[in-house]
Design a protein around this motif. Structure first.
Motif, PDB file in Angstrom:
ATOM      1  N   LYS A 120       0.696  -1.411  -0.106  1.00  0.00           N
ATOM      2  CA  LYS A 120      -0.119  -0.412  -0.271  1.00  0.00           C
ATOM      3  C   LYS A 120       1.177   1.327  -0.258  1.00  0.00           C
ATOM      4  CE  LYS A 120      -3.696  -2.222   2.001  1.00  0.00           C
ATOM      5  NZ  LYS A 120      -3.351  -2.944   2.928  1.00  0.00           N
ATOM      6  N   ALA A 121       0.512   2.436  -0.595  1.00  0.00           N
ATOM      7  CA  ALA A 121       0.846   3.855  -0.191  1.00  0.00           C
ATOM      8  C   ALA A 121       1.876   3.841   1.515  1.00  0.00           C
ATOM      9  CB  ALA A 121      -0.566   4.329  -1.366  1.00  0.00           C
ATOM     10  N   GLY A 122       0.881   3.902   2.005  1.00  0.00           N
ATOM     11  CA  GLY A 122       1.199   3.839   2.919  1.00  0.00           C
ATOM     12  C   GLY A 122       2.280   3.555   3.537  1.00  0.00           C
ATOM     13  N   HIS A 123       2.304   1.825   2.791  1.00  0.00           N
ATOM     14  CA  HIS A 123       3.785   1.343   3.622  1.00  0.00           C
ATOM     15  C   HIS A 123       5.033   2.108   3.239  1.00  0.00           C
ATOM     16  CE1 HIS A 123       0.813  -2.764   3.517  1.00  0.00           C
ATOM     17  NE2 HIS A 123       1.005  -1.543   4.548  1.00  0.00           N
ATOM     18  N   CYS A 124       4.990   2.929   2.098  1.00  0.00           N
ATOM     19  CA  CYS A 124       6.639   4.144   2.319  1.00  0.00           C
ATOM     20  C   CYS A 124       5.970   5.031   3.602  1.00  0.00           C
ATOM     21  CB  CYS A 124       5.962   4.544   0.796  1.00  0.00           C
ATOM     22  SG  CYS A 124       6.359   3.249   0.017  1.00  0.00           S
TER      23      CYS A 124
ATOM     24  N   ASP B  66       5.753  -3.359   6.570  1.00  0.00           N
ATOM     25  CA  ASP B  66       4.770  -4.237   6.765  1.00  0.00           C
ATOM     26  C   ASP B  66       4.927  -5.106   5.329  1.00  0.00           C
ATOM     27  OD1 ASP B  66       2.549  -3.551   8.413  1.00  0.00           O
ATOM     28  OD2 ASP B  66       2.023  -1.578   7.218  1.00  0.00           O
ATOM     29  N   HIS B  67       5.367  -6.084   5.559  1.00  0.00           N
ATOM     30  CA  HIS B  67       5.873  -7.138   4.718  1.00  0.00           C
ATOM     31  C   HIS B  67       5.249  -8.037   5.077  1.00  0.00           C
ATOM     32  CE1 HIS B  67       9.084  -3.977   4.077  1.00  0.00           C
ATOM     33  NE2 HIS B  67       8.713  -4.070   2.932  1.00  0.00           N
ATOM     34  N   GLY B  68       4.382  -8.391   5.949  1.00  0.00           N
ATOM     35  CA  GLY B  68       4.151  -9.397   6.553  1.00  0.00           C
ATOM     36  C   GLY B  68       3.421 -11.011   5.213  1.00  0.00           C
ATOM     37  N   LEU B  69       3.062 -10.162   4.718  1.00  0.00           N
ATOM     38  CA  LEU B  69       2.562 -10.885   3.032  1.00  0.00           C
ATOM     39  C   LEU B  69       3.526 -10.653   1.942  1.00  0.00           C
ATOM     40  CD1 LEU B  69      -1.158  -9.353   3.119  1.00  0.00           C
ATOM     41  CD2 LEU B  69      -0.553 -11.512   4.532  1.00  0.00           C
TER      42      LEU B  69
ATOM     43  N   PRO C 128       3.189 -16.408  -5.709  1.00  0.00           N
ATOM     44  CA  PRO C 128       3.267 -14.944  -5.144  1.00  0.00           C
ATOM     45  C   PRO C 128       2.352 -14.251  -5.635  1.00  0.00           C
ATOM     46  CG  PRO C 128       5.020 -14.486  -6.619  1.00  0.00           C
ATOM     47  CD  PRO C 128       4.407 -16.130  -6.188  1.00  0.00           C
ATOM     48  N   TRP C 129       1.367 -13.461  -5.514  1.00  0.00           N
ATOM     49  CA  TRP C 129       0.555 -12.971  -6.030  1.00  0.00           C
ATOM     50  C   TRP C 129       0.407 -11.323  -5.724  1.00  0.00           C
ATOM     51  CZ3 TRP C 129      -5.575 -13.292  -5.070  1.00  0.00           C
ATOM     52  CH2 TRP C 129      -6.628 -12.145  -5.648  1.00  0.00           C
ATOM     53  N   LEU C 130       1.247 -10.503  -6.835  1.00  0.00           N
ATOM     54  CA  LEU C 130       2.000  -9.395  -6.092  1.00  0.00           C
ATOM     55  C   LEU C 130       0.799  -8.126  -6.448  1.00  0.00           C
ATOM     56  CD1 LEU C 130       4.445  -7.500  -6.071  1.00  0.00           C
ATOM     57  CD2 LEU C 130       4.338  -7.034  -9.069  1.00  0.00           C
ATOM     58  N   ARG C 131       0.638  -7.642  -5.517  1.00  0.00           N
ATOM     59  CA  ARG C 131      -0.379  -6.331  -4.960  1.00  0.00           C
ATOM     60  C   ARG C 131       0.429  -5.795  -4.707  1.00  0.00           C
ATOM     61  NH1 ARG C 131      -3.857 -11.107  -3.326  1.00  0.00           N
ATOM     62  NH2 ARG C 131      -2.854 -10.994  -1.049  1.00  0.00           N
ATOM     63  N   THR C 132       1.022  -4.252  -5.797  1.00  0.00           N
ATOM     64  CA  THR C 132       1.531  -3.316  -5.331  1.00  0.00           C
ATOM     65  C   THR C 132       0.361  -2.107  -5.820  1.00  0.00           C
ATOM     66  OG1 THR C 132       3.376  -2.187  -5.719  1.00  0.00           O
ATOM     67  CG2 THR C 132       2.694  -3.604  -6.791  1.00  0.00           C
TER      68      THR C 132
ATOM     69  N   TRP D  58      -5.942  -3.183  -1.596  1.00  0.00           N
ATOM     70  CA  TRP D  58      -6.878  -2.605  -1.619  1.00  0.00           C
ATOM     71  C   TRP D  58      -7.364  -2.519   0.180  1.00  0.00           C
ATOM     72  CZ3 TRP D  58      -9.846   1.424  -3.164  1.00  0.00           C
ATOM     73  CH2 TRP D  58     -10.942   1.867  -3.048  1.00  0.00           C
ATOM     74  N   PRO D  59      -7.326  -1.043   1.093  1.00  0.00           N
ATOM     75  CA  PRO D  59      -7.825   0.535   0.033  1.00  0.00           C
ATOM     76  C   PRO D  59      -5.602   0.233  -0.266  1.00  0.00           C
ATOM     77  CG  PRO D  59      -7.248   0.311   2.674  1.00  0.00           C
ATOM     78  CD  PRO D  59      -7.492  -1.242   2.052  1.00  0.00           C
ATOM     79  N   ALA D  60      -5.475   1.046  -1.511  1.00  0.00           N
ATOM     80  CA  ALA D  60      -4.096   1.674  -1.581  1.00  0.00           C
ATOM     81  C   ALA D  60      -3.447   2.141  -0.848  1.00  0.00           C
ATOM     82  CB  ALA D  60      -5.404   2.751  -3.160  1.00  0.00           C
ATOM     83  N   VAL D  61      -3.605   3.292  -0.005  1.00  0.00           N
ATOM     84  CA  VAL D  61      -3.306   3.866   0.842  1.00  0.00           C
ATOM     85  C   VAL D  61      -3.518   3.029   2.203  1.00  0.00           C
ATOM     86  CG1 VAL D  61      -2.689   6.042   2.034  1.00  0.00           C
ATOM     87  CG2 VAL D  61      -3.714   5.915   0.004  1.00  0.00           C
TER      88      VAL D  61
END
Length: 240
Positions: A138-142, A154-157, A163-167, A237-240
């Protein structure tokens, strides 16, 4: 980034210090606590994620997310990028979990504001996410700290064998991966196949997950190009 000696001191304090809970952090899908960890004259704030507070997921083995947080730190240290806060696996008030140095960040900033302010910080984050198979960037992970460093958290997943890359970071899709990153990836892929890094990661992940991570690093080196979004949902989702 901290000097090596300072980072070692922080890791030791995170692992051995007395952990005191200060409260739950808001908007977290799993039990995530702000804590103070102290020892002697030193004290730091940390994010404590106990294994017992993890929400079961269909695509990740139960009770493994805290180990993946630590594996992400180990991987980032081996590569030399991106900046992931010091993270350890330790016991705490709610049992075994990850303890990560808390980053005092500017709440006004996240990826969608930082990509223009700090553009050079994000190719390493994007490459890292491809290799670890990040399913929730998510954006808030930066985070941007007071010294201008961009941290990835936040790298638990991560590290799923399939893998399923969701970014949210697709800005570099189809572009060449910088040569310096490819050199690091080539070196670390070899270490994941049969070096000291493999041994450390096997203490945190299943063998097939370590092998899959090495394979993703090798594939990215071979293509030398950031991937395009896949057919499956490619953004969190959510993106942030």
């Amino acid at each position: 980034m901290r000097a090596a000696s300072e980072a070692a001191e922080v890791l030791d304090l995170l692992a051995r210090g007395e952990l005191r809970l200060l409260g739950l952090l808001p908007r977290a899908s799993n039990h995530t606590f702000l804590a103070e960890i102290s020892g002697g004259d030193a004290a730091v704030l940390a994010v404590y994620k106990p294994r017992a507070g993890e929400t079961p997921l269909w695509d990740f083995p139960e009770g493994t997310l805290c180990r993946r947080e630590v594996a992400a730190y180990e991987m980032a240290q081996a590569l030399g990028w991106p900046a992931v806060p010091p993270t350890v696996l330790r016991d705490g008030p709610f049992g075994m979990g990850s303890a990560q140095l808390f980053i005092e960040a500017d709440p006004a900033h996240q990826y969608f504001t930082l990509r223009d302010l700090c553009p050079d910080a994000f190719p390493p984050v994007a490459a890292f996410d491809v290799v670890v198979g990040n399913g929730d960037r998510k954006a808030g992970h930066c985070l941007l700290d007071r010294e201008g460093t961009v941290w990835a958290v936040d790298h638990g997943l991560c590290f799923n064998a399939t893998p399923w890359l969701r970014t949210v970071i697709w800005d570099f899709a189809g572009q060449p991966v910088p040569r310096a990153l490819l050199d690091d990836l080539r070196r670390v892929a070899e270490d994941l196949r049969g070096g000291a890094l493999r041994e450390r990661m096997l203490g945190l992940l299943a063998p097939e997950e370590v092998d899959a991570t090495a394979g993703r690093a090798e594939d990215l080196v071979a293509t030398a190009t950031f991937p395009e979004p896949g057919a499956r949902r490619s953004r969190p989702w959510p993106a942030v």
